[in-house]
Design a protein around this motif. Structure first.
Motif, PDB file in Angstrom:
ATOM      1  N   ILE A 267       0.859  -1.178   0.000  1.00  0.00           N
ATOM      2  CA  ILE A 267       0.000   0.000   0.000  1.00  0.00           C
ATOM      3  C   ILE A 267       0.900   1.234   0.000  1.00  0.00           C
ATOM      4  CG2 ILE A 267      -1.919  -1.142   1.174  1.00  0.00           C
ATOM      5  CD1 ILE A 267      -1.003   0.240   3.761  1.00  0.00           C
ATOM      6  N   ALA A 268       0.362   2.356  -0.485  1.00  0.00           N
ATOM      7  CA  ALA A 268       1.167   3.566  -0.598  1.00  0.00           C
ATOM      8  C   ALA A 268       1.609   4.043   0.777  1.00  0.00           C
ATOM      9  CB  ALA A 268       0.375   4.650  -1.319  1.00  0.00           C
ATOM     10  N   LEU A 269       2.883   4.367   0.897  1.00  0.00           N
ATOM     11  CA  LEU A 269       3.392   4.950   2.125  1.00  0.00           C
ATOM     12  C   LEU A 269       2.881   6.377   2.276  1.00  0.00           C
ATOM     13  CD1 LEU A 269       7.105   3.763   1.879  1.00  0.00           C
ATOM     14  CD2 LEU A 269       5.328   2.806   3.353  1.00  0.00           C
ATOM     15  N   THR A 270       2.757   6.835   3.499  1.00  0.00           N
ATOM     16  CA  THR A 270       2.370   8.217   3.773  1.00  0.00           C
ATOM     17  C   THR A 270       3.604   9.106   3.684  1.00  0.00           C
ATOM     18  OG1 THR A 270       0.593   7.501   5.241  1.00  0.00           O
ATOM     19  CG2 THR A 270       1.375   9.766   5.469  1.00  0.00           C
ATOM     20  N   PHE A 271       3.540  10.103   2.795  1.00  0.00           N
ATOM     21  CA  PHE A 271       4.646  11.037   2.637  1.00  0.00           C
ATOM     22  C   PHE A 271       4.188  12.412   3.123  1.00  0.00           C
ATOM     23  CE2 PHE A 271       5.628   7.717  -0.371  1.00  0.00           C
ATOM     24  CZ  PHE A 271       7.008   7.576  -0.255  1.00  0.00           C
ATOM     25  N   ASP A 272       5.029  13.057   3.907  1.00  0.00           N
ATOM     26  CA  ASP A 272       4.744  14.384   4.439  1.00  0.00           C
ATOM     27  C   ASP A 272       5.656  15.378   3.742  1.00  0.00           C
ATOM     28  OD1 ASP A 272       4.504  16.730   5.905  1.00  0.00           O
ATOM     29  OD2 ASP A 272       4.294  15.682   7.826  1.00  0.00           O
ATOM     30  N   ALA A 273       5.059  16.390   3.070  1.00  0.00           N
ATOM     31  CA  ALA A 273       5.848  17.355   2.309  1.00  0.00           C
ATOM     32  C   ALA A 273       6.859  18.083   3.181  1.00  0.00           C
ATOM     33  CB  ALA A 273       4.922  18.368   1.625  1.00  0.00           C
ATOM     34  N   GLU A 274       6.573  18.221   4.474  1.00  0.00           N
ATOM     35  CA  GLU A 274       7.478  18.940   5.360  1.00  0.00           C
ATOM     36  C   GLU A 274       8.496  18.018   6.036  1.00  0.00           C
ATOM     37  OE1 GLU A 274       7.285  22.165   5.351  1.00  0.00           O
ATOM     38  OE2 GLU A 274       5.508  22.084   4.055  1.00  0.00           O
ATOM     39  N   ARG A 275       8.361  16.703   5.812  1.00  0.00           N
ATOM     40  CA  ARG A 275       9.266  15.758   6.483  1.00  0.00           C
ATOM     41  C   ARG A 275       9.812  14.771   5.454  1.00  0.00           C
ATOM     42  NH1 ARG A 275       5.624  13.451  11.289  1.00  0.00           N
ATOM     43  NH2 ARG A 275       7.601  12.646  12.049  1.00  0.00           N
ATOM     44  N   PRO A 276      10.905  15.120   4.793  1.00  0.00           N
ATOM     45  CA  PRO A 276      11.413  14.283   3.706  1.00  0.00           C
ATOM     46  C   PRO A 276      11.870  12.900   4.147  1.00  0.00           C
ATOM     47  CG  PRO A 276      12.965  16.038   4.237  1.00  0.00           C
ATOM     48  CD  PRO A 276      11.707  16.348   4.972  1.00  0.00           C
ATOM     49  N   LYS A 277      12.082  12.680   5.424  1.00  0.00           N
ATOM     50  CA  LYS A 277      12.501  11.357   5.902  1.00  0.00           C
ATOM     51  C   LYS A 277      11.330  10.541   6.454  1.00  0.00           C
ATOM     52  CE  LYS A 277      16.890  12.110   5.122  1.00  0.00           C
ATOM     53  NZ  LYS A 277      17.609  11.356   4.063  1.00  0.00           N
ATOM     54  N   TRP A 278      10.106  10.994   6.206  1.00  0.00           N
ATOM     55  CA  TRP A 278       8.932  10.341   6.771  1.00  0.00           C
ATOM     56  C   TRP A 278       8.246   9.519   5.682  1.00  0.00           C
ATOM     57  CZ3 TRP A 278       7.358   9.166  11.386  1.00  0.00           C
ATOM     58  CH2 TRP A 278       6.020   8.820  11.610  1.00  0.00           C
ATOM     59  N   HIS A 279       8.377   8.198   5.793  1.00  0.00           N
ATOM     60  CA  HIS A 279       7.781   7.280   4.811  1.00  0.00           C
ATOM     61  C   HIS A 279       7.075   6.194   5.615  1.00  0.00           C
ATOM     62  CE1 HIS A 279      11.014   9.390   2.832  1.00  0.00           C
ATOM     63  NE2 HIS A 279      11.933   8.628   3.383  1.00  0.00           N
ATOM     64  N   TYR A 280       5.837   6.444   5.962  1.00  0.00           N
ATOM     65  CA  TYR A 280       5.175   5.700   7.026  1.00  0.00           C
ATOM     66  C   TYR A 280       4.098   4.762   6.484  1.00  0.00           C
ATOM     67  CZ  TYR A 280       2.440   4.913  11.291  1.00  0.00           C
ATOM     68  OH  TYR A 280       1.757   4.343  12.340  1.00  0.00           O
ATOM     69  N   CYS A 281       4.043   3.541   7.040  1.00  0.00           N
ATOM     70  CA  CYS A 281       2.962   2.591   6.744  1.00  0.00           C
ATOM     71  C   CYS A 281       2.140   2.375   8.009  1.00  0.00           C
ATOM     72  CB  CYS A 281       3.518   1.253   6.253  1.00  0.00           C
ATOM     73  SG  CYS A 281       2.225   0.001   6.009  1.00  0.00           S
ATOM     74  N   ALA A 282       0.871   2.713   7.935  1.00  0.00           N
ATOM     75  CA  ALA A 282       0.003   2.602   9.107  1.00  0.00           C
ATOM     76  C   ALA A 282      -0.205   1.142   9.515  1.00  0.00           C
ATOM     77  CB  ALA A 282      -1.337   3.274   8.820  1.00  0.00           C
ATOM     78  N   LYS A 283      -0.259   0.230   8.533  1.00  0.00           N
ATOM     79  CA  LYS A 283      -0.483  -1.182   8.875  1.00  0.00           C
ATOM     80  C   LYS A 283       0.719  -1.765   9.609  1.00  0.00           C
ATOM     81  CE  LYS A 283      -3.995  -2.713   5.596  1.00  0.00           C
ATOM     82  NZ  LYS A 283      -4.368  -3.756   4.609  1.00  0.00           N
ATOM     83  N   CYS A 284       1.911  -1.383   9.164  1.00  0.00           N
ATOM     84  CA  CYS A 284       3.122  -1.860   9.843  1.00  0.00           C
ATOM     85  C   CYS A 284       3.418  -1.054  11.097  1.00  0.00           C
ATOM     86  CB  CYS A 284       4.337  -1.742   8.918  1.00  0.00           C
ATOM     87  SG  CYS A 284       4.316  -2.794   7.471  1.00  0.00           S
ATOM     88  N   ASP A 285       2.845   0.176  11.143  1.00  0.00           N
ATOM     89  CA  ASP A 285       3.201   1.145  12.172  1.00  0.00           C
ATOM     90  C   ASP A 285       4.715   1.332  12.184  1.00  0.00           C
ATOM     91  OD1 ASP A 285       2.911   2.989  14.201  1.00  0.00           O
ATOM     92  OD2 ASP A 285       2.879   1.488  15.806  1.00  0.00           O
ATOM     93  N   LYS A 286       5.237   1.602  10.989  1.00  0.00           N
ATOM     94  CA  LYS A 286       6.688   1.659  10.832  1.00  0.00           C
ATOM     95  C   LYS A 286       7.050   2.739   9.835  1.00  0.00           C
ATOM     96  CE  LYS A 286      10.604  -1.116   9.178  1.00  0.00           C
ATOM     97  NZ  LYS A 286      11.029  -2.445   8.681  1.00  0.00           N
ATOM     98  N   ASN A 287       8.144   3.441  10.117  1.00  0.00           N
ATOM     99  CA  ASN A 287       8.701   4.409   9.176  1.00  0.00           C
ATOM    100  C   ASN A 287       9.846   3.741   8.419  1.00  0.00           C
ATOM    101  OD1 ASN A 287       9.053   7.045   7.985  1.00  0.00           O
ATOM    102  ND2 ASN A 287      10.941   7.180   9.167  1.00  0.00           N
ATOM    103  N   TYR A 288       9.710   3.624   7.085  1.00  0.00           N
ATOM    104  CA  TYR A 288      10.736   2.990   6.268  1.00  0.00           C
ATOM    105  C   TYR A 288      11.796   4.019   5.894  1.00  0.00           C
ATOM    106  CZ  TYR A 288       7.998  -1.239   5.957  1.00  0.00           C
ATOM    107  OH  TYR A 288       7.324  -2.398   6.269  1.00  0.00           O
TER     108      TYR A 288
END
Length: 840
Positions: A267-288
């Protein structure tokens, strides 16, 4: 009354006499291109025959390293034969053989360097990296080989290879092609598509032309449609986000390994325009974390701006408010001025050829340019600047002449852009150059894409469907019925109907990323029925009539369908005998899949995602398919003689009882598989025979849907095997039982039960395990039957039964080689003897 059916195996050995010829060395041509100086030379050669390729007979040519050889020879092929050429120097060669009926067999190959191979692919008529195979009985009357060699070859390296290929231009490739002989007889060529360009340069293609634009504005003046309002809201948010600021984007280097999805849940990771190191999966509860995800953030940000500028262009089209056109124009100019120079969206090829955001943004730009072309707020010079500096140089005809599965999108982009700026040569290249070449060259006689994967067939063909509708509207031409060289779009659409399962999906063979246990073809069938009206396309209708079994020999699929009144009630079995083909093929030689009673029971797993767990170690591996692994060597992607290679369909019958037999009988390991489907579709007999010149370990693989039960005394084990090469890494919960006697397993679904009966054999180990499923977070039961022998036969019976169905009694004779299921009987001896099926 008994009706026998037999299949025979041809085994022959032969040698041809040595034939030699000497010719004067003649320089045909020398020229220079972006790759260097090339020579095409006619030279001296000796034609000899000797055993090559692990004992298989082949015709081998040893000649001048820089030579073009043409020597008439006459002989008859008495056994299936491979052709190769020995060349000592760096270069690429073209091989052509013509038989007495005028048919041509062609192959292109390279020596030592990948860049030379790619160059050869550009000039070869088949664009194939594989040796062509001449069938037994072929009479050869001419043998020609042309070798093109660089005078100053560069040192092979990945970066040099990519740079060299990038500068190769189409006229130079055609120059080489013109040196090749033109056969007297060859495959039919497409009929050119002739058309006249309309007067309007900016036709508002997605809105149905200027009249459609006017109607859309009138409708929105009263009340915007939901789609129009969505564009307006998105455009307003875009304007607000950048109000008082200068447009900008994060820069990086997205490439083929860039990740934007969670590798576990796809599933698509959550990307935050203000946080370039934030690549989050809610199902995994993990930042890749990592560069591949950082570049995914860069790619997502640029793709978002491309979508926003298109929304502004649509908002202006619907409302005629200048603020939307002004923002769209500003974004277009921003990308034209800076984006391409700072962000390379893929590590090779050109911008519009990118698989990810590059191609998407390019389409959005063309679409936006079409919509705001007439906006009074920008002048012709600004439009011309965007066209000349950004869009036109990166539209597919300006990049290269090679072919890939991006071609459908390339044809669409080229057509759209050519129509928008009124350039007939671009429209012609889209229809005759790209679309025409793809349908003619890359869809086979069965209408199947050359990689034999419906996912990638759709990826190309869906654009052609859109183009056919657009050209009928825009240019008044009919692409649906156009002759692309004894092929039409109907040929391709028929392939969906011919291969559809009873749930109106086609099997997801190879890399498809279907994620739904197959690819729905209902929309295509409706479209085809609307255009052509043929009954074959009407299987989507309620109570559609049953379809016949069919052999797609050019593709390598045999489809058995049971007797029934309705299409939806038929049992469906596909036997696969094609080779592991192309980048998106799977090593699935002599495999099969089965659909019965409305359910996909015995699957062929596709590829949920390329960056996920198990792609190479399971999905792209023999171990996820229903076939045999020899000596635990099932690693992909390269085909190996240690598991079934491309087979041939040697028997196919569509009587009351359906029969298909496929074989791979070359080399020191030989395979033959026979399927018999009962008339009612409840029973399948599967005979898989193997034979070798030495003793081997044979692993018979089987995957089924449902909850498994068995009377076998299974116990936990670690003997199944580990490691990437044997492909069993992704199996879990393995248990094992040993038995020489027949045994049974049953899989229960909510609707039915699937019973497997397996014949006995000396030193048999039966493994039960969990393999990866349709998604890597799921599992599917895997069964592995292992024997150590020089030859053996795995005889299996599958019964797909509804609650009211009774199991058919099975009798088996190991000594006589016979299985009887009810009134259906299959008998055999060894792998070279006939197999006989008897029915009442």
């Amino acid at each position: 009354m008994h009706k026998p059916r037999a299949l025979l195996l041809l085994i022959a050995c032969w040698m041809l006499p040595v034939v030699a010829t000497t010719q004067q060395l003649i320089l045909l041509d020398t020229f220079e291109d972006g790759l260097g100086v090339w020579q095409a030379i006619e030279g001296t050669a000796e034609i000899v025959t000797e055993p090559v390729f692990d004992g298989r007979q082949a015709l081998k040519l040893n000649g001048t390293p820089t030579g073009a050889i043409q020597r008439p020879v006459e002989f008859t092929v008495t056994e299936d034969t491979y052709i190769t050429c020995a060349a000592k120097d760096l270069g690429a060669y073209y091989l052509a053989v013509q038989d007495t009926d005028g048919r041509w067999y062609a192959s292109v190959q390279a020596t030592r360097s990948g860049w030379a191979a790619t160059y050869a692919r550009l000039i070869g008529p088949r664009r194939s990296m594989h040796f062509d195979k001449l069938k037994a009985g072929t009479q050869i009357q001419a043998l020609k080989i042309y070798l093109y060699v660089r005078e100053d070859p560069p040192t092979p390296s990945r970066s040099g290879y990519l740079d060299n290929i990038a500068v190769l231009e189409a006229p130079k490739a055609r120059h080489l092609a013109e040196l090749l002989p033109k056969p007297d007889q060859g495959p039919p060529v497409p009929i050119p598509i002739e058309f006249e360009m309309p007067q309007v340069q900016h036709p508002f293609l997605d809105l149905g032309g200027p009249e459609g634009l006017e109607n859309a504005r009138k409708a929105c003046a009263e009340k915007p449609t939901a789609a129009a309002q969505e564009y307006i809201d998105q455009a307003d948010a875009f304007i607000q986000r950048w109000e008082g600021k200068e447009l900008s984007l994060p820069y990086g280097n997205p490439n083929k390994t860039t990740h934007t999805n969670c590798p576990i849940h796809i599933i698509a990771l959550t990307f935050d325009a203000e946080r370039p190191k934030w690549h989050y999966c809610a199902k995994c509860d993990k930042n890749y974390e990592g560069a591949v995800y950082d570049n995914g953030w860069v790619m997502t940000a640029s793709a978002r701006m491309g979508s926003d500028l298109r929304a502004c262009a649509y908002a202006w089209a619907y409302t005629a408010e200048d603020k939307y056109a002004a923002q769209a124009a500003a974004a277009l100019e921003f990308f034209a001025d800076s984006y391409y120079d700072k962000i390379r969206p893929i590590s090779y090829g050109d911008f519009s050829d990118a698989m990810w955001n590059g191609g998407t943004i390019h389409r959005q730009f063309i679409n936006a340019l079409d919509l705001i072309w007439d906006w009074p707020g920008w002048n012709a010079d600004r439009r011309t600047s965007i066209v000349d500096r950004y869009l036109e140089p990166r539209t597919p005809p300006r990049r290269k002449e090679g072919v890939s599965n991006y071609g459908g999108r390339g044809a669409y982009e080229t057509y759209r852009f050519g129509m928008t700026i009124g350039r007939k040569e671009m429209v012609d290249d889209a229809l005759n150059g790209i679309m025409g070449r793809y349908i003619h060259d890359l869809f086979n006689a069965d209408g199947i894409w050359n990689e034999k994967t419906f996912g990638y067939q759709d990826f190309v063909f869906n654009y052609f469907i859109v183009l056919a509708d657009m050209t009928r509207r825009d240019l008044g031409i009919d692409l649906w019925n156009h002759d692309f060289g004894n092929k039409s779009m109907k040929t391709i659409l028929e392939s969906y109907a011919k291969t559809a399962m009873p749930d109106l999906r086609v099997p997801a063979i190879g890399d498809n990323r279907a994620r739904e246990k197959g690819i729905s073809v209902t929309a295509k069938l409706r479209k085809a029925h609307e255009i052509y009206g043929d009954d074959i396309f009407a299987i989507y209708e309620d109570n559609a009539s049953a379809q016949p079994s069919i052999a797609l020999r050019d593709t390598g699929w045999a489809i058995l369908r049971s007797e029934a009144e309705r299409f939806a009630d038929q049992t469906y079995l596909m036997a696969v005998f094609h080779k592991h083909f192309g980048a998106h093929g799977h090593p699935d030689g002599l495999s099969f899949l089965m659909f019965a009673n409305g359910e996909y029971l015995i699957p062929d797993l596709d590829t949920p995602d390329y960056n996920m767990k198990g792609y190479w170690t399971y999905y792209k591996n023999v171990s996820s398919h229903n076939t045999i692994v020899v000596d635990s060597n099932s690693a992909a992607p390269a085909p190996s003689k240690r598991y079934p290679r491309p087979g041939e369909l040697i028997v196919f019958e569509d009587g009351p009882v359906k029969l298909a037999s496929i074989t791979d009988t070359e080399g020191d390991i030989r395979f033959r598989r026979t399927f018999v489907l009962s008339a009612d579709g409840k029973t399948v007999i599967d005979l898989y025979q193997v034979e070798a010149d030495a003793e081997h370990t044979w692993d018979w693989l089987f995957h089924a849907i449902g909850e498994r039960t068995t009377a076998l005394p299974l116990a936990a084990t670690d003997q199944l095997g580990k490691g990437w090469r044997n492909g069993y890494t992704e199996h879990t919960d393995a248990s094992m039982a040993e038995t020489d006697e027949p045994w049974e397993m049953t899989w229960q679904t909510e609707k039915q039960r699937l019973k497997l009966w397996m014949s006995g054999g000396p030193q048999t180990q039966v493994f039960a395990a969990k393999g990866l499923g349709w998604m890597p977070t799921e599992t599917i039961d895997a069964t592995i039957v292992r024997r150590r022998a020089q030859s053996t036969a795995f005889a299996a019976v599958y019964q797909a039964l509804l609650p009211e169905d009774e199991e058919q009694p099975i009798t088996w004779s190991q000594d006589a080689g016979a299985i009887k299921v009810g009134d259906l009987e299959l008998t055999w001896l060894d792998i070279s003897s006939p197999v006989t099926v008897k029915t009442p």
